[in-house]
Design a protein around this motif. Structure first.
Motif, PDB file in Angstrom:
ATOM      1  N   UNK A  68      -8.573   6.965 -19.296  1.00  0.00           N
ATOM      2  CA  UNK A  68      -7.352   7.550 -19.832  1.00  0.00           C
ATOM      3  C   UNK A  68      -6.177   6.633 -19.570  1.00  0.00           C
ATOM      4  N   UNK A  69      -4.978   7.120 -19.808  1.00  0.00           N
ATOM      5  CA  UNK A  69      -3.775   6.313 -19.618  1.00  0.00           C
ATOM      6  C   UNK A  69      -3.168   6.578 -18.248  1.00  0.00           C
ATOM      7  N   UNK A  70      -2.257   5.704 -17.842  1.00  0.00           N
ATOM      8  CA  UNK A  70      -1.496   5.933 -16.626  1.00  0.00           C
ATOM      9  C   UNK A  70      -1.996   5.187 -15.407  1.00  0.00           C
ATOM     10  N   UNK A  71      -2.904   4.233 -15.550  1.00  0.00           N
ATOM     11  CA  UNK A  71      -3.435   3.494 -14.401  1.00  0.00           C
ATOM     12  C   UNK A  71      -2.696   2.189 -14.139  1.00  0.00           C
ATOM     13  N   UNK A  72      -1.782   1.811 -15.040  1.00  0.00           N
ATOM     14  CA  UNK A  72      -1.123   0.519 -14.914  1.00  0.00           C
ATOM     15  C   UNK A  72      -0.355   0.357 -13.625  1.00  0.00           C
ATOM     16  N   UNK A  73       0.306   1.428 -13.155  1.00  0.00           N
ATOM     17  CA  UNK A  73       1.105   1.336 -11.934  1.00  0.00           C
ATOM     18  C   UNK A  73       0.228   1.049 -10.725  1.00  0.00           C
ATOM     19  N   UNK A  74      -0.951   1.666 -10.670  1.00  0.00           N
ATOM     20  CA  UNK A  74      -1.848   1.409  -9.541  1.00  0.00           C
ATOM     21  C   UNK A  74      -2.331  -0.036  -9.545  1.00  0.00           C
ATOM     22  N   UNK A  75      -2.648  -0.577 -10.724  1.00  0.00           N
ATOM     23  CA  UNK A  75      -3.078  -1.969 -10.795  1.00  0.00           C
ATOM     24  C   UNK A  75      -1.975  -2.909 -10.321  1.00  0.00           C
ATOM     25  N   UNK A  76      -0.727  -2.604 -10.697  1.00  0.00           N
ATOM     26  CA  UNK A  76       0.384  -3.448 -10.250  1.00  0.00           C
ATOM     27  C   UNK A  76       0.542  -3.388  -8.740  1.00  0.00           C
ATOM     28  N   UNK A  77       0.377  -2.203  -8.166  1.00  0.00           N
ATOM     29  CA  UNK A  77       0.493  -2.066  -6.712  1.00  0.00           C
ATOM     30  C   UNK A  77      -0.621  -2.819  -5.997  1.00  0.00           C
ATOM     31  N   UNK A  78      -1.848  -2.695  -6.504  1.00  0.00           N
ATOM     32  CA  UNK A  78      -2.982  -3.388  -5.882  1.00  0.00           C
ATOM     33  C   UNK A  78      -2.780  -4.895  -5.950  1.00  0.00           C
ATOM     34  N   UNK A  79      -2.388  -5.398  -7.108  1.00  0.00           N
ATOM     35  CA  UNK A  79      -2.173  -6.838  -7.267  1.00  0.00           C
ATOM     36  C   UNK A  79      -1.073  -7.323  -6.330  1.00  0.00           C
ATOM     37  N   UNK A  80       0.011  -6.547  -6.229  1.00  0.00           N
ATOM     38  CA  UNK A  80       1.120  -6.917  -5.337  1.00  0.00           C
ATOM     39  C   UNK A  80       0.642  -6.989  -3.896  1.00  0.00           C
ATOM     40  N   UNK A  81      -0.153  -5.997  -3.461  1.00  0.00           N
ATOM     41  CA  UNK A  81      -0.644  -6.009  -2.080  1.00  0.00           C
ATOM     42  C   UNK A  81      -1.597  -7.171  -1.838  1.00  0.00           C
ATOM     43  N   UNK A  82      -2.443  -7.478  -2.809  1.00  0.00           N
ATOM     44  CA  UNK A  82      -3.342  -8.617  -2.663  1.00  0.00           C
ATOM     45  C   UNK A  82      -2.554  -9.911  -2.410  1.00  0.00           C
ATOM     46  N   UNK A  83      -1.548 -10.172  -3.248  1.00  0.00           N
ATOM     47  CA  UNK A  83      -0.794 -11.424  -3.146  1.00  0.00           C
ATOM     48  C   UNK A  83       0.080 -11.431  -1.900  1.00  0.00           C
ATOM     49  N   UNK A  84       0.732 -10.284  -1.602  1.00  0.00           N
ATOM     50  CA  UNK A  84       1.574 -10.217  -0.405  1.00  0.00           C
ATOM     51  C   UNK A  84       0.753 -10.423   0.854  1.00  0.00           C
ATOM     52  N   UNK A 236       2.691   1.263   3.194  1.00  0.00           N
ATOM     53  CA  UNK A 236       2.620   1.836   1.851  1.00  0.00           C
ATOM     54  C   UNK A 236       2.264   3.320   1.904  1.00  0.00           C
ATOM     55  N   UNK A 237       1.362   3.671   2.829  1.00  0.00           N
ATOM     56  CA  UNK A 237       0.909   5.055   2.911  1.00  0.00           C
ATOM     57  C   UNK A 237       1.840   5.944   3.727  1.00  0.00           C
ATOM     58  N   UNK A 394      -3.845   1.892  -2.596  1.00  0.00           N
ATOM     59  CA  UNK A 394      -3.129   2.195  -3.837  1.00  0.00           C
ATOM     60  C   UNK A 394      -3.522   3.573  -4.379  1.00  0.00           C
ATOM     61  N   UNK A 395      -4.814   3.889  -4.299  1.00  0.00           N
ATOM     62  CA  UNK A 395      -5.248   5.190  -4.811  1.00  0.00           C
ATOM     63  C   UNK A 395      -4.812   6.319  -3.902  1.00  0.00           C
ATOM     64  N   UNK A 396      -4.817   6.102  -2.588  1.00  0.00           N
ATOM     65  CA  UNK A 396      -4.332   7.110  -1.660  1.00  0.00           C
ATOM     66  C   UNK A 396      -2.848   7.415  -1.920  1.00  0.00           C
ATOM     67  N   UNK A 397      -2.062   6.372  -2.227  1.00  0.00           N
ATOM     68  CA  UNK A 397      -0.647   6.576  -2.553  1.00  0.00           C
ATOM     69  C   UNK A 397      -0.503   7.493  -3.767  1.00  0.00           C
ATOM     70  N   UNK A 398      -1.375   7.289  -4.752  1.00  0.00           N
ATOM     71  CA  UNK A 398      -1.352   8.141  -5.939  1.00  0.00           C
ATOM     72  C   UNK A 398      -1.743   9.576  -5.586  1.00  0.00           C
ATOM     73  N   UNK A 399      -2.735   9.739  -4.708  1.00  0.00           N
ATOM     74  CA  UNK A 399      -3.151  11.069  -4.283  1.00  0.00           C
ATOM     75  C   UNK A 399      -2.011  11.785  -3.556  1.00  0.00           C
ATOM     76  N   UNK A 400      -1.249  11.028  -2.744  1.00  0.00           N
ATOM     77  CA  UNK A 400      -0.122  11.627  -2.039  1.00  0.00           C
ATOM     78  C   UNK A 400       0.911  12.176  -3.019  1.00  0.00           C
ATOM     79  N   UNK A 401       1.185  11.413  -4.082  1.00  0.00           N
ATOM     80  CA  UNK A 401       2.155  11.861  -5.086  1.00  0.00           C
ATOM     81  C   UNK A 401       1.668  13.116  -5.801  1.00  0.00           C
TER      82      UNK A 401
END
Length: 417
Positions: A68-84, A236-237, A394-401
């Motif tokens: 479905x739609x709406x996963x883009x934000x999680x991918x951006x967060x995961x990528x940011x954490x990987x690079x950081x 993040x959490x 990243x997914x736990x952050x989404x679950x919290x929201x």
């Protein structure tokens, strides 16, 4: 015999792997000439490497086609954490060098230099070329950047396909996942063979000549694995992420330590993500992406080895130069190969920042090959465990929201038979 098999099946996978480690180490000491035992480990790693490209390609296509739609934000967060995380690892490595400067004896025959990137521009160019490679060749060569790129394109193209096609993709991905579970079930025997090979061939001799260098490398990697990454996930959490970090190290890091390949550990990480109850639409993409760009251990190796060569050559390294080295190591690590020793060939690139000629810096690559049985194993362990750590964060952050109740690091879906 049936009772023995049933008793073995009741033991957890981690306990089985621990038993395999003990048996493998014992056999390596007692019967080092029994090379057939090591063959089991080789076959296990080859099986993981063989199934991983197929798994990634099939799962990504199926996930995107059915997502479905709406996963883009999680991918951006995961990528940011990987690079950081990779950037912070390089900073830790620079700090470790300033606190405990190391030199090395550069008297080892150089490896061929034509395979070494001349600079960060060439590394980035190689990444772009890899993305547009032939997908069939990418499957054979385990070129995961290319596999991901083509799988995403095919997945997007199949979003408009009929329901029957999408259901067929799900069935195929389930079949491949079952094969992966069968292979992972052989992990205790594979790990036993890998430990046997390590103990019988290397023993403890590598600690004699390069002990201080290994201590600095291992210390920096453990600092990142046990302090930096868990704290980053906790920030993040806004909760204690150490239970999740320890689970990732135990169930992903241990296997990666002995396979010494982030690519080979992709099936293991996906299995762990499934057991944590994560969304397969997310982790089927983020885990192979992490095997490509989440390279904490590689950044540490590149940085410390390059600075060790600079110390040996008497090159003074100031703070601004060290910061530039951290950036270069981060970018270079993201382009490092996900196979054993993939980060070592980027050491000359980092040394070029100090004007050190390649015929000298390549000798550091040879040193890295010697200590790789420890350095590369631990490097891969923190790389691979971090992939799951940040994907889950990243997914736990989404679950919290969403107000979902969950326990950090808890297993939701136990291993299937």
């Amino acid at each position: 015999m049936k009772n023995i098999v049933n008793a073995w099946n009741r033991v957890s996978l981690i306990a089985k792997i621990a038993i395999g480690i003990v048996i493998g180490a014992g056999l390596g000491i007692l019967v080092p000439q029994a090379t057939g035992i090591g063959l089991i480990g080789t076959m296990f790693v080859r099986a993981l490497k063989a199934i991983a490209p197929i798994l990634v390609f099939v799962l990504v296509i199926s996930s995107i086609a059915n997502a479905g739609k709406g996963n883009g934000k999680q991918f951006r967060m995961i990528t940011f954490m990987y690079i950081l995380s990779t950037m912070l690892a390089a900073v830790v490595a620079v700090s470790a060098n300033f606190l405990f400067p190391v030199t090395m004896t550069l008297d080892i025959e150089s490896y061929q230099s034509e395979v070494v990137p001349s600079g960060i521009v060439e590394v980035l160019q190689n990444i772009l070329m890899n993305i547009t490679d032939n997908p069939l060749r990418a499957m054979l060569d385990a070129n995961y950047i290319c596999i991901l790129a083509w799988a995403v394109l095919f997945g997007l193209a199949m979003r408009s396909a009929g329901k029957g096609v999408k259901e067929s993709l799900i069935s195929i991905s389930d079949a491949v996942s079952r094969v992966v579970r069968w292979i992972i079930g052989c992990a205790p025997f594979g790990i036993m063979g890998l430990v046997f090979t390590t103990v019988s061939e290397s023993g403890l001799s590598i600690f004699k000549e390069y002990g201080k260098l290994l201590l600095v490398l291992v210390g920096a990697m453990l600092t990142v694995a046990l302090i930096v990454d868990p704290l980053l996930a906790s920030l993040f959490l806004k909760k204690n992420a150490y239970p999740l970090a320890f689970r990732c190290l135990r169930e992903s890091g241990v296997t990666a330590f002995f396979t010494r390949s982030s690519a080979a550990n992709i099936p293991v990480n996906m299995s762990l993500c499934k057991r944590l109850g994560l969304d397969p639409d997310i982790y089927s993409v983020s885990i192979p992406l992490g095997a490509t760009i989440n390279m904490d251990g590689a950044a540490i190796t590149i940085t410390i080895m390059a600075l060790s060569v600079a110390n040996t050559m008497g090159v003074a390294v100031d703070i601004p130069t060290a910061f530039m080295l951290s950036l270069m190591a981060t970018l270079g690590a993201c382009g490092a190969s996900g196979v054993a020793g993939g980060s070592l060939l980027l050491i000359p690139m980092a040394c070029s920042l100090f004007g050190i000629p390649q015929d000298i810096s390549m000798q550091a690559v040879a040193v890295g090959m010697i200590i790789g049985v420890v350095q590369d194993s631990l490097e891969t362990a923190i790389n691979s465990s971090g992939d799951v750590l940040f994907a889950a964060t990243a997914e736990y952050c989404q679950w919290q929201k969403e107000g979902k109740q969950f326990k950090i690091g808890a297993i939701v879906n136990p291993d299937e038979d």
